[in-house]
Design a protein around this motif. Structure first.
Motif, PDB file in Angstrom:
ATOM      1  N   SER A 132      11.226   5.650  -4.083  1.00 33.46           N
ATOM      2  CA  SER A 132      11.289   4.380  -4.811  1.00 33.46           C
ATOM      3  C   SER A 132      12.706   3.808  -4.755  1.00 33.46           C
ATOM      4  CB  SER A 132      10.832   4.565  -6.258  1.00 33.46           C
ATOM      5  OG  SER A 132      10.695   3.302  -6.903  1.00 33.46           O
ATOM      6  N   PHE A 133      12.980   2.820  -5.612  1.00 32.74           N
ATOM      7  CA  PHE A 133      14.277   2.144  -5.630  1.00 32.74           C
ATOM      8  C   PHE A 133      15.314   2.979  -6.373  1.00 32.74           C
ATOM      9  CE2 PHE A 133      11.431  -1.366  -4.776  1.00 32.74           C
ATOM     10  CZ  PHE A 133      12.151  -2.132  -3.867  1.00 32.74           C
ATOM     11  N   ASP A 134      16.576   2.804  -5.978  1.00 35.54           N
ATOM     12  CA  ASP A 134      17.657   3.493  -6.664  1.00 35.54           C
ATOM     13  C   ASP A 134      17.904   2.871  -8.038  1.00 35.54           C
ATOM     14  OD1 ASP A 134      18.982   1.127  -6.128  1.00 35.54           O
ATOM     15  OD2 ASP A 134      20.372   1.981  -4.675  1.00 35.54           O
ATOM     16  N   GLU A 135      18.787   3.499  -8.800  1.00 34.20           N
ATOM     17  CA  GLU A 135      19.003   3.068 -10.185  1.00 34.20           C
ATOM     18  C   GLU A 135      19.479   1.617 -10.266  1.00 34.20           C
ATOM     19  OE1 GLU A 135      21.597   4.421 -14.126  1.00 34.20           O
ATOM     20  OE2 GLU A 135      21.473   5.718 -12.370  1.00 34.20           O
ATOM     21  N   GLN A 136      20.349   1.212  -9.345  1.00 30.45           N
ATOM     22  CA  GLN A 136      20.888  -0.143  -9.378  1.00 30.45           C
ATOM     23  C   GLN A 136      19.815  -1.199  -9.158  1.00 30.45           C
ATOM     24  OE1 GLN A 136      24.130  -0.755  -6.634  1.00 30.45           O
ATOM     25  NE2 GLN A 136      24.333  -2.927  -7.114  1.00 30.45           N
ATOM     26  N   HIS A 137      18.762  -0.831  -8.432  1.00 29.41           N
ATOM     27  CA  HIS A 137      17.709  -1.793  -8.108  1.00 29.41           C
ATOM     28  C   HIS A 137      16.366  -1.397  -8.736  1.00 29.41           C
ATOM     29  CE1 HIS A 137      20.750  -2.100  -4.853  1.00 29.41           C
ATOM     30  NE2 HIS A 137      20.561  -3.390  -5.056  1.00 29.41           N
TER      31      HIS A 137
ATOM     32  N   VAL B 112      10.050  11.514  -8.264  1.00 27.63           N
ATOM     33  CA  VAL B 112      10.607  10.601  -7.263  1.00 27.63           C
ATOM     34  C   VAL B 112      11.692  11.389  -6.530  1.00 27.63           C
ATOM     35  CG1 VAL B 112      11.792   8.423  -6.821  1.00 27.63           C
ATOM     36  CG2 VAL B 112      10.104   8.570  -8.669  1.00 27.63           C
ATOM     37  N   ALA B 113      11.380  11.794  -5.310  1.00 32.12           N
ATOM     38  CA  ALA B 113      12.266  12.698  -4.574  1.00 32.12           C
ATOM     39  C   ALA B 113      13.363  11.965  -3.819  1.00 32.12           C
ATOM     40  CB  ALA B 113      11.442  13.528  -3.582  1.00 32.12           C
ATOM     41  N   PHE B 114      13.165  10.690  -3.566  1.00 32.63           N
ATOM     42  CA  PHE B 114      14.137   9.936  -2.767  1.00 32.63           C
ATOM     43  C   PHE B 114      14.197   8.515  -3.303  1.00 32.63           C
ATOM     44  CE2 PHE B 114      16.033   7.700   0.739  1.00 32.63           C
ATOM     45  CZ  PHE B 114      16.799   8.638   1.424  1.00 32.63           C
ATOM     46  N   ARG B 115      15.427   8.025  -3.482  1.00 28.62           N
ATOM     47  CA  ARG B 115      15.615   6.655  -3.978  1.00 28.62           C
ATOM     48  C   ARG B 115      16.530   5.901  -3.014  1.00 28.62           C
ATOM     49  NH1 ARG B 115      13.930   6.483  -9.419  1.00 28.62           N
ATOM     50  NH2 ARG B 115      13.662   8.576 -10.331  1.00 28.62           N
TER      51      ARG B 115
ATOM     52  N   ARG C 197       8.985   8.079   6.688  1.00 30.51           N
ATOM     53  CA  ARG C 197       8.720   8.535   8.048  1.00 30.51           C
ATOM     54  C   ARG C 197       9.295   9.927   8.288  1.00 30.51           C
ATOM     55  NH1 ARG C 197      10.895   5.629  13.627  1.00 30.51           N
ATOM     56  NH2 ARG C 197       9.713   6.938  15.073  1.00 30.51           N
ATOM     57  N   ALA C 198      10.395  10.235   7.594  1.00 31.32           N
ATOM     58  CA  ALA C 198      11.021  11.551   7.729  1.00 31.32           C
ATOM     59  C   ALA C 198      10.359  12.604   6.858  1.00 31.32           C
ATOM     60  CB  ALA C 198      12.510  11.447   7.386  1.00 31.32           C
ATOM     61  N   GLY C 199       9.347  12.200   6.072  1.00 33.06           N
ATOM     62  CA  GLY C 199       8.591  13.163   5.289  1.00 33.06           C
ATOM     63  C   GLY C 199       9.087  13.380   3.876  1.00 33.06           C
ATOM     64  N   ALA C 200       9.948  12.487   3.356  1.00 32.50           N
ATOM     65  CA  ALA C 200      10.505  12.688   2.014  1.00 32.50           C
ATOM     66  C   ALA C 200       9.479  12.493   0.910  1.00 32.50           C
ATOM     67  CB  ALA C 200      11.681  11.732   1.784  1.00 32.50           C
ATOM     68  N   GLY C 201       8.411  11.753   1.192  1.00 28.66           N
ATOM     69  CA  GLY C 201       7.396  11.503   0.170  1.00 28.66           C
ATOM     70  C   GLY C 201       6.543  10.309   0.528  1.00 28.66           C
ATOM     71  N   ILE C 202       5.844   9.797  -0.476  1.00 26.59           N
ATOM     72  CA  ILE C 202       4.965   8.635  -0.320  1.00 26.59           C
ATOM     73  C   ILE C 202       5.711   7.405  -0.830  1.00 26.59           C
ATOM     74  CG2 ILE C 202       2.771   7.590  -0.979  1.00 26.59           C
ATOM     75  CD1 ILE C 202       2.485  10.082   0.749  1.00 26.59           C
ATOM     76  N   ALA C 203       5.686   6.335  -0.057  1.00 26.71           N
ATOM     77  CA  ALA C 203       6.383   5.107  -0.438  1.00 26.71           C
ATOM     78  C   ALA C 203       5.380   3.980  -0.640  1.00 26.71           C
ATOM     79  CB  ALA C 203       7.396   4.714   0.630  1.00 26.71           C
ATOM     80  N   LEU C 204       5.633   3.185  -1.662  1.00 28.70           N
ATOM     81  CA  LEU C 204       4.871   1.958  -1.876  1.00 28.70           C
ATOM     82  C   LEU C 204       5.564   0.862  -1.084  1.00 28.70           C
ATOM     83  CD1 LEU C 204       2.630   0.380  -3.377  1.00 28.70           C
ATOM     84  CD2 LEU C 204       4.285   0.009  -5.231  1.00 28.70           C
ATOM     85  N   LEU C 205       4.936   0.452   0.014  1.00 22.81           N
ATOM     86  CA  LEU C 205       5.586  -0.459   0.956  1.00 22.81           C
ATOM     87  C   LEU C 205       4.743  -1.701   1.219  1.00 22.81           C
ATOM     88  CD1 LEU C 205       6.700   2.153   3.635  1.00 22.81           C
ATOM     89  CD2 LEU C 205       8.175   1.039   1.946  1.00 22.81           C
TER      90      LEU C 205
ATOM     91  N   GLY D 283       0.845  -1.189   0.000  1.00 23.52           N
ATOM     92  CA  GLY D 283       0.000   0.000   0.000  1.00 23.52           C
ATOM     93  C   GLY D 283       0.879   1.236   0.000  1.00 23.52           C
ATOM     94  N   PHE D 284       0.270   2.380  -0.228  1.00 27.26           N
ATOM     95  CA  PHE D 284       0.999   3.646  -0.172  1.00 27.26           C
ATOM     96  C   PHE D 284       0.980   4.172   1.261  1.00 27.26           C
ATOM     97  CE2 PHE D 284      -0.199   3.611  -4.711  1.00 27.26           C
ATOM     98  CZ  PHE D 284       1.069   3.790  -5.265  1.00 27.26           C
ATOM     99  N   TYR D 285       2.162   4.586   1.741  1.00 23.22           N
ATOM    100  CA  TYR D 285       2.293   5.058   3.120  1.00 23.22           C
ATOM    101  C   TYR D 285       3.104   6.349   3.156  1.00 23.22           C
ATOM    102  CZ  TYR D 285       0.520   0.641   4.997  1.00 23.22           C
ATOM    103  OH  TYR D 285      -0.275  -0.449   5.312  1.00 23.22           O
ATOM    104  N   GLY D 286       2.776   7.171   4.142  1.00 19.70           N
ATOM    105  CA  GLY D 286       3.525   8.397   4.369  1.00 19.70           C
ATOM    106  C   GLY D 286       3.158   8.977   5.718  1.00 19.70           C
ATOM    107  N   THR D 287       3.718  10.141   6.017  1.00 19.63           N
ATOM    108  CA  THR D 287       3.321  10.850   7.233  1.00 19.63           C
ATOM    109  C   THR D 287       1.903  11.386   7.047  1.00 19.63           C
ATOM    110  OG1 THR D 287       4.206  12.934   6.402  1.00 19.63           O
ATOM    111  CG2 THR D 287       5.701  11.546   7.697  1.00 19.63           C
ATOM    112  N   ASP D 288       1.300  11.808   8.133  1.00 21.19           N
ATOM    113  CA  ASP D 288      -0.058  12.350   8.043  1.00 21.19           C
ATOM    114  C   ASP D 288      -0.090  13.567   7.129  1.00 21.19           C
ATOM    115  OD1 ASP D 288      -2.851  12.244   9.128  1.00 21.19           O
ATOM    116  OD2 ASP D 288      -2.325  14.285   9.745  1.00 21.19           O
ATOM    117  N   GLU D 289       0.950  14.405   7.196  1.00 20.79           N
ATOM    118  CA  GLU D 289       1.000  15.610   6.367  1.00 20.79           C
ATOM    119  C   GLU D 289       1.102  15.254   4.888  1.00 20.79           C
ATOM    120  OE1 GLU D 289       3.767  19.648   5.801  1.00 20.79           O
ATOM    121  OE2 GLU D 289       4.268  18.139   7.319  1.00 20.79           O
TER     122      GLU D 289
END
Length: 297
Positions: free
Chosen positions: A192-197, A215-218, A230-238, A171-177
């Motif tokens: 999402s995943f980095d380039e290698q993965h 995609v703000a964080f890989r 959890r640190a607020g970088a974005g929404i993750a599919l987890l 599911g998609f997860y993130g902070t409340d904000e």
């Protein structure tokens, strides 16, 4: 009499050969049998003398069975299973279980679930040692990199026994904000995943479904992605089993979602009667069954 000694097989030699054939490590075999390295080497030499064939070759990466060794290992596994049946009452698994069982699993699943579950195995069976390794890409059991492989998705391997232990849903997860922003209609910013993965199924699916999204964080695995979310970088599919254990994350009302994937335990066919492997398999099957609510949608 001398000729007879050269041709008769000593069961103790076979036991040592089984351990070395399974673990491909002198140290692991010695630890499983509680003997020293010299005993392992002497027993292997004795068995090779009895059979008149070279069974094992030493390589920099470990011990490799010859073609004759592979045939002998399959026969020895059957001998071991028969011996165990003779010494057990009513076929029960009474008595000590000893040995080293090597397990390979995806990193996130190993860290967030399997490590704690497998620790209980060593508590229940003091003679049983666990070697847990992680790899995002599946290892080959045929090359004996592991005794049990935990995989997401049913494989197409050859002579392997596969046992399904449940479904893994995401599911998609993130902070409340962050979730509130998406639910208010703002475009999602993903993790999402980095380039290698980038060939991981969840990463491929996310790129196909949201091709224009930022995609703000890989990161290389989903545990790191959960930390970033959890640190607020974005929404993750987890996977739910990860996100539900991370304080500060909540589900986001964002669709579509990928279909749930099957979790499968794999062993080699010739190892199906090995008590240490069978014991760990049983513990894992029970652990996944008891935790079904953690994994499902």
């Amino acid at each position: 009499m001398a000729e007879r000694k050269r041709t008769e097989v000593d069961w103790q030699d076979v036991r040592v050969f089984l351990a070395l054939g399974r673990y491909r490590s002198l140290s692991a075999a010695a630890r499983a049998l509680q003997v020293n390295h010299a005993t392992i080497a002497r027993r292997i030499q004795s068995l090779e003398g009895s059979m008149g064939e070279k069974l094992v070759e030493r390589r920099p990466e470990g011990y490799l069975l010859t073609a004759a060794g592979e045939r002998a290992l399959e026969a020895a596994t059957g001998m071991e299973a028969a011996a165990q049946l003779l010494t057990r009452k009513d076929g029960a698994d009474d008595g000590d279980v000893r040995g080293v069982v090597r397990i390979n699993a995806p990193p996130a699943l190993a860290h967030a679930f399997l490590a704690a579950q497998l620790a209980r195995v060593t508590s229940a069976h003091p003679g049983l040692d666990i070697d847990l390794a992680t790899d995002l890409h599946a290892v080959s059991l045929d090359r004996r990199k592991a005794d049990i492989a935990v995989r997401i998705g049913r494989p197409n391997d050859g002579d392997l026994i596969a046992q399904s232990v449940g479904k893994l849903a995401c599911g998609f997860y993130g902070t409340d904000e962050r979730c509130a922003e998406v639910e208010a209609g703002l475009p999602p910013v993903f993790i999402s995943f980095d380039e290698q993965h980038s060939d991981m199924p969840e990463g491929i699916w996310l790129a196909q479904q949201f091709p224009r999204a930022r995609v703000a964080f890989r990161a290389e695995n989903q545990l790191l992605q959960a930390t970033a979310a959890r640190a607020g970088a974005g929404i993750a599919l987890l996977p739910h089993y990860i996100a539900r254990q991370v304080p500060g994350l909540r589900p986001c009302a964002l669709t579509p979602l990928p279909p749930a994937r099957e979790v499968v335990l794999l062993i080699r066919g010739q190892d199906r009667h090995a008590r240490p492997i069978r014991t760990v398999m049983r513990h894992l099957v029970d652990a996944f069954k008891e935790s079904r609510a953690l994994f499902g949608a």
